[in-house]
Motif scaffolding. Structure first.
Motif, PDB file in Angstrom:
ATOM      1  N   ILE A  21       0.839  -1.211   0.000  1.00  0.00           N
ATOM      2  CA  ILE A  21       0.000   0.000   0.000  1.00  0.00           C
ATOM      3  C   ILE A  21       0.863   1.245   0.000  1.00  0.00           C
ATOM      4  O   ILE A  21       0.611   2.195  -0.752  1.00  0.00           O
ATOM      5  CB  ILE A  21      -0.954   0.007   1.219  1.00  0.00           C
ATOM      6  CG1 ILE A  21      -1.910  -1.189   1.169  1.00  0.00           C
ATOM      7  CG2 ILE A  21      -1.753   1.312   1.258  1.00  0.00           C
ATOM      8  CD1 ILE A  21      -2.668  -1.415   2.467  1.00  0.00           C
ATOM      9  N   ILE A  22       1.900   1.263   0.827  1.00  0.00           N
ATOM     10  CA  ILE A  22       2.765   2.438   0.942  1.00  0.00           C
ATOM     11  C   ILE A  22       3.409   2.779  -0.395  1.00  0.00           C
ATOM     12  O   ILE A  22       3.524   3.956  -0.764  1.00  0.00           O
ATOM     13  CB  ILE A  22       3.838   2.210   2.030  1.00  0.00           C
ATOM     14  CG1 ILE A  22       3.190   2.221   3.418  1.00  0.00           C
ATOM     15  CG2 ILE A  22       4.940   3.265   1.953  1.00  0.00           C
ATOM     16  CD1 ILE A  22       4.116   1.814   4.544  1.00  0.00           C
ATOM     17  N   THR A  23       3.798   1.753  -1.163  1.00  0.00           N
ATOM     18  CA  THR A  23       4.433   2.024  -2.459  1.00  0.00           C
ATOM     19  C   THR A  23       3.470   2.664  -3.456  1.00  0.00           C
ATOM     20  O   THR A  23       3.899   3.276  -4.435  1.00  0.00           O
ATOM     21  CB  THR A  23       4.984   0.727  -3.080  1.00  0.00           C
ATOM     22  OG1 THR A  23       3.897  -0.173  -3.365  1.00  0.00           O
ATOM     23  CG2 THR A  23       5.986   0.060  -2.149  1.00  0.00           C
ATOM     24  N   LEU A  24       2.154   2.538  -3.196  1.00  0.00           N
ATOM     25  CA  LEU A  24       1.149   3.028  -4.149  1.00  0.00           C
ATOM     26  C   LEU A  24       0.443   4.301  -3.693  1.00  0.00           C
ATOM     27  O   LEU A  24      -0.391   4.837  -4.425  1.00  0.00           O
ATOM     28  CB  LEU A  24       0.100   1.936  -4.381  1.00  0.00           C
ATOM     29  CG  LEU A  24       0.622   0.641  -5.020  1.00  0.00           C
ATOM     30  CD1 LEU A  24      -0.401  -0.458  -4.901  1.00  0.00           C
ATOM     31  CD2 LEU A  24       0.991   0.881  -6.478  1.00  0.00           C
ATOM     32  N   LEU A  25       0.757   4.793  -2.526  1.00  0.00           N
ATOM     33  CA  LEU A  25       0.046   5.952  -1.985  1.00  0.00           C
ATOM     34  C   LEU A  25       0.328   7.234  -2.751  1.00  0.00           C
ATOM     35  O   LEU A  25      -0.440   8.196  -2.672  1.00  0.00           O
ATOM     36  CB  LEU A  25       0.417   6.163  -0.508  1.00  0.00           C
ATOM     37  CG  LEU A  25      -0.356   5.325   0.499  1.00  0.00           C
ATOM     38  CD1 LEU A  25       0.245   5.492   1.882  1.00  0.00           C
ATOM     39  CD2 LEU A  25      -1.831   5.708   0.519  1.00  0.00           C
ATOM     40  N   ASP A  26       1.435   7.268  -3.494  1.00  0.00           N
ATOM     41  CA  ASP A  26       1.817   8.464  -4.226  1.00  0.00           C
ATOM     42  C   ASP A  26       1.997   9.604  -3.223  1.00  0.00           C
ATOM     43  O   ASP A  26       2.768   9.485  -2.282  1.00  0.00           O
ATOM     44  CB  ASP A  26       0.761   8.792  -5.288  1.00  0.00           C
ATOM     45  CG  ASP A  26       1.271   9.775  -6.341  1.00  0.00           C
ATOM     46  OD1 ASP A  26       2.491   9.982  -6.416  1.00  0.00           O
ATOM     47  OD2 ASP A  26       0.447  10.330  -7.077  1.00  0.00           O
ATOM     48  N   GLU A  27       1.255  10.695  -3.371  1.00  0.00           N
ATOM     49  CA  GLU A  27       1.392  11.810  -2.441  1.00  0.00           C
ATOM     50  C   GLU A  27       0.297  11.828  -1.388  1.00  0.00           C
ATOM     51  O   GLU A  27       0.191  12.775  -0.603  1.00  0.00           O
ATOM     52  CB  GLU A  27       1.393  13.137  -3.206  1.00  0.00           C
ATOM     53  CG  GLU A  27       2.580  13.284  -4.159  1.00  0.00           C
ATOM     54  CD  GLU A  27       2.568  14.616  -4.890  1.00  0.00           C
ATOM     55  OE1 GLU A  27       1.610  15.399  -4.693  1.00  0.00           O
ATOM     56  OE2 GLU A  27       3.519  14.877  -5.653  1.00  0.00           O
ATOM     57  N   LYS A  28      -0.520  10.796  -1.357  1.00  0.00           N
ATOM     58  CA  LYS A  28      -1.579  10.724  -0.349  1.00  0.00           C
ATOM     59  C   LYS A  28      -0.962  10.472   1.033  1.00  0.00           C
ATOM     60  O   LYS A  28      -0.054   9.658   1.172  1.00  0.00           O
ATOM     61  CB  LYS A  28      -2.571   9.608  -0.673  1.00  0.00           C
ATOM     62  CG  LYS A  28      -3.214   9.701  -2.048  1.00  0.00           C
ATOM     63  CD  LYS A  28      -4.129   8.524  -2.255  1.00  0.00           C
ATOM     64  CE  LYS A  28      -4.669   8.488  -3.673  1.00  0.00           C
ATOM     65  NZ  LYS A  28      -3.611   8.075  -4.641  1.00  0.00           N
ATOM     66  N   GLU A  29      -1.469  11.163   2.020  1.00  0.00           N
ATOM     67  CA  GLU A  29      -1.018  10.951   3.389  1.00  0.00           C
ATOM     68  C   GLU A  29      -1.991  10.014   4.098  1.00  0.00           C
ATOM     69  O   GLU A  29      -3.207  10.169   3.993  1.00  0.00           O
ATOM     70  CB  GLU A  29      -0.929  12.277   4.146  1.00  0.00           C
ATOM     71  CG  GLU A  29       0.133  13.224   3.575  1.00  0.00           C
ATOM     72  CD  GLU A  29       0.285  14.476   4.411  1.00  0.00           C
ATOM     73  OE1 GLU A  29      -0.419  14.598   5.435  1.00  0.00           O
ATOM     74  OE2 GLU A  29       1.104  15.336   4.044  1.00  0.00           O
ATOM     75  N   ALA A  30      -1.447   9.037   4.815  1.00  0.00           N
ATOM     76  CA  ALA A  30      -2.304   8.045   5.462  1.00  0.00           C
ATOM     77  C   ALA A  30      -1.729   7.606   6.801  1.00  0.00           C
ATOM     78  O   ALA A  30      -0.513   7.543   6.984  1.00  0.00           O
ATOM     79  CB  ALA A  30      -2.479   6.831   4.547  1.00  0.00           C
TER      80      ALA A  30
END
Length: 255
Positions: A21-30
């Motif tokens: 998931i982290i590799t796909l978050l792009d610039e989204k913060e989660a």
């Protein structure tokens, strides 16, 4: 900031999924929250508004399907993704409206495709427009997922909400909710969020679609009503229905 939960009783699987998931978050913060049981996840939902949940089907104690059923009693808008190892989804799985199914033996490339789909859907829901309705002289702010269908009503429109949305807003089953906009204008907004226009008198949310033939269908929560699809709208409505269902329950391998 998005809140993402991973519920799986195997630490190795939770870690691997989080890394994908982290590799796909792009610039989204989660923010990530991890749970080893459905019970712990449900308790956390009392305080944390999750946007996306990855839920293992096969767990000790309360399994993923029962956990999902309890999740939907609390929130019918968050994006839910089932993760399964040896157990295939059962017909009961679809009742809780999972957005995707991920099999643990998939390649990372296949998993990434479904994870990306879920992240996009999470973002779409967060950006979905709010609509102002009137109810007993008061204003009500609605999201598309709150709405099962909207019908023409005199010079306004009458909005029919999901049971969860009614509970969330403290409304009785017979309380009228209206929006002043014309039906066609509302459709131009809502068609981008999973709505169809089967009849000149109403638009419907495909999320709540149950049994459907070419010219008639039923909606969840309103099973006593037989909704008609007019001949002039059937082709476009059924095309959009097929696209929605393919997106919701994709089949085959991803290339």
């Amino acid at each position: 900031m998005y809140n993402i939960a991973i519920c799986d009783d195997l630490e190795m699987d939770r870690t691997h999924l989080r890394e994908r998931i982290i590799t796909l978050l792009d610039e989204k913060e989660a923010r990530f929250y991890e749970y080893t049981s459905g019970k712990d996840l449900l308790e956390a939902m009392e305080d944390i508004p999750f946007d996306l949940i990855f839920l293992d089907i096969q767990m000790e104690g309360m399994d993923g399907e029962e956990t999902a059923r309890q999740i939907r009693k609390r929130d019918d808008s968050l994006v839910l993704v089932f993760v399964t190892g040896k157990v295939d989804p059962s017909p009961r799985s679809f009742i809780v409206q999972p957005y995707r199914f991920i099999k643990k033996n998939m390649t990372d490339e296949e998993k990434d495709g479904y994870i990306q789909d879920a992240l996009i859907r999470m973002e779409e829901i967060a950006k979905a427009p709010s609509m102002t309705a009137k109810c007993d002289g008061s204003k009500l702010v609605l999201k598309p997922d709150d709405i099962v269908y909207i019908e023409k009503y005199k010079k306004t429109t009458l909005v029919h909400l999901s049971p969860l949305a009614r509970r969330k807003h403290g409304l009785d089953a017979d309380t009228e909710v209206r929006i002043a906009d014309k039906l066609g204008d509302l459709y131009e907004i809502l068609r981008h969020y999973g709505f169809g226009y089967p009849h000149d008198s109403y638009i419907i949310n495909f999320k709540y679609l149950m049994r459907c033939t070419y010219n008639e269908f039923k909606l969840e929560g309103y099973e006593e009503i037989g909704f008609k699809i007019t001949r002039s709208k059937a082709l476009e409505f059924n095309r959009l229905k097929t696209l929605f269902m393919r997106g919701k329950y994709p089949t085959g391998r991803r290339g």
